[in-house]
Scaffold this motif. Sequence first.
Motif, PDB file in Angstrom:
ATOM      1  N   UNK A  70       6.126   2.573  -0.991  1.00  7.90           N
ATOM      2  CA  UNK A  70       5.285   1.892   0.106  1.00  7.90           C
ATOM      3  C   UNK A  70       4.514   3.041   0.679  1.00  7.90           C
ATOM      4  N   UNK A  71       5.210   4.482   0.540  1.00  6.13           N
ATOM      5  CA  UNK A  71       4.524   5.580   1.278  1.00  6.13           C
ATOM      6  C   UNK A  71       4.098   6.719   0.281  1.00  6.13           C
ATOM      7  N   UNK A  72       5.033   7.110  -0.402  1.00  4.39           N
ATOM      8  CA  UNK A  72       4.681   8.457  -0.957  1.00  4.39           C
ATOM      9  C   UNK A  72       3.929   8.049  -2.414  1.00  4.39           C
ATOM     10  N   UNK A  73       4.006   7.153  -3.217  1.00  5.94           N
ATOM     11  CA  UNK A  73       3.188   6.765  -4.415  1.00  5.94           C
ATOM     12  C   UNK A  73       1.654   6.574  -3.833  1.00  5.94           C
ATOM     13  N   UNK A  74       1.185   5.925  -2.719  1.00  8.50           N
ATOM     14  CA  UNK A  74       0.246   5.601  -2.448  1.00  8.50           C
ATOM     15  C   UNK A  74      -0.586   6.870  -1.807  1.00  8.50           C
ATOM     16  N   UNK A  75       0.115   7.774  -1.357  1.00  6.87           N
ATOM     17  CA  UNK A  75      -0.364   8.863  -0.953  1.00  6.87           C
ATOM     18  C   UNK A  75      -0.820   9.833  -2.344  1.00  6.87           C
ATOM     19  N   UNK A  76       0.030   9.906  -3.210  1.00  5.45           N
ATOM     20  CA  UNK A  76      -0.225  10.483  -4.403  1.00  5.45           C
ATOM     21  C   UNK A  76      -1.721   9.735  -5.022  1.00  5.45           C
TER      22      UNK A  76
END
Length: 315
Positions: A235-241
């Motif tokens: 929910x957080x890290x992958x979308x930022x990448x």
Amino acid sequence: MDLGIVFQSIFLIALLIFLGSIVARFYVFNEDTKKMYITLITNVAMPSIILSSIFSVEIDQKMVKTLGLIFVFSIIINLIGLLIGFLATIIFKKYTARSIEVAILSAFGNTGFIGIPLCAVLFGPEGALYAAIFDAGVDFTIWTFGVYFLQQEKRFSFGLLKSMVNLPLIAIVLGLLIAVSGIQVPILVTEFTGTLAALAVPLAMFYIGATVNTIRSARVRISYFEVMVPVFIKLVLLPLIVVFIINVNNLKGLLINVIIIQSMMPALTLSSVLFAKYSRDYKMGALVTIVSTIASLLIIPVMLYFINEYLIHLS
């Protein structure tokens, strides 16, 4: 992107999930009921929303290239999620017993049950079509790399390829062939698929809400880390990448909106079924799916607001 519509759509999803949870308390939610829900969603509602979207969008050579780009990006994003999940369990070595489960839950999101209906509400038929192609990339990665890692004996087989053939995928291929060939679809067919497509959102959310009660009644012993790490990554890290990848490739328009939203979908609804099939911890799969789905109702709007304000403008 109108963030007000995003918040409204997420709130609607939350209400439907809550309603599904309430209804399930008064009726038996057993394996037969689950199969009925899954059959209606995957074999009726999803193919209908895909076909309805294709029939409503003009498919030209440029559009075909865009759809191919989305499919490739979907595979890349899922592989990055797998890698991050594996790295997380390597860093925290005492949790390596469920490294496969953590990696799978960190990579594959609920791009079909939630992602396609949500993109249809937010962006209309074209958004739903983009979301469906992204989901096809997820399916491809699940039934190749995902299943390869889930197996006790690592091997590829014809059965894996056969597993990728499902009605939503057939709907994508058939719909695109009809659109590219220029065949005029009768109004009755477009109205019929449009009517069935409307079932996708409520059915999917009712199903997710009903599964909450099964988790509450089950005795699940999973560490806090093993639950929260895939939730945080998904929910957080992958979308930022994904935002970084989009900036590097200079993507624009509706394309980036759909890719970002699909990349932050909660954990795959059917992960527990996959885990049970390959003798993995299916209770962990079910628990992470529920926790990530509930958490996503708050995190997705917040993440979209943060991304839109500070990282990249969502048109």
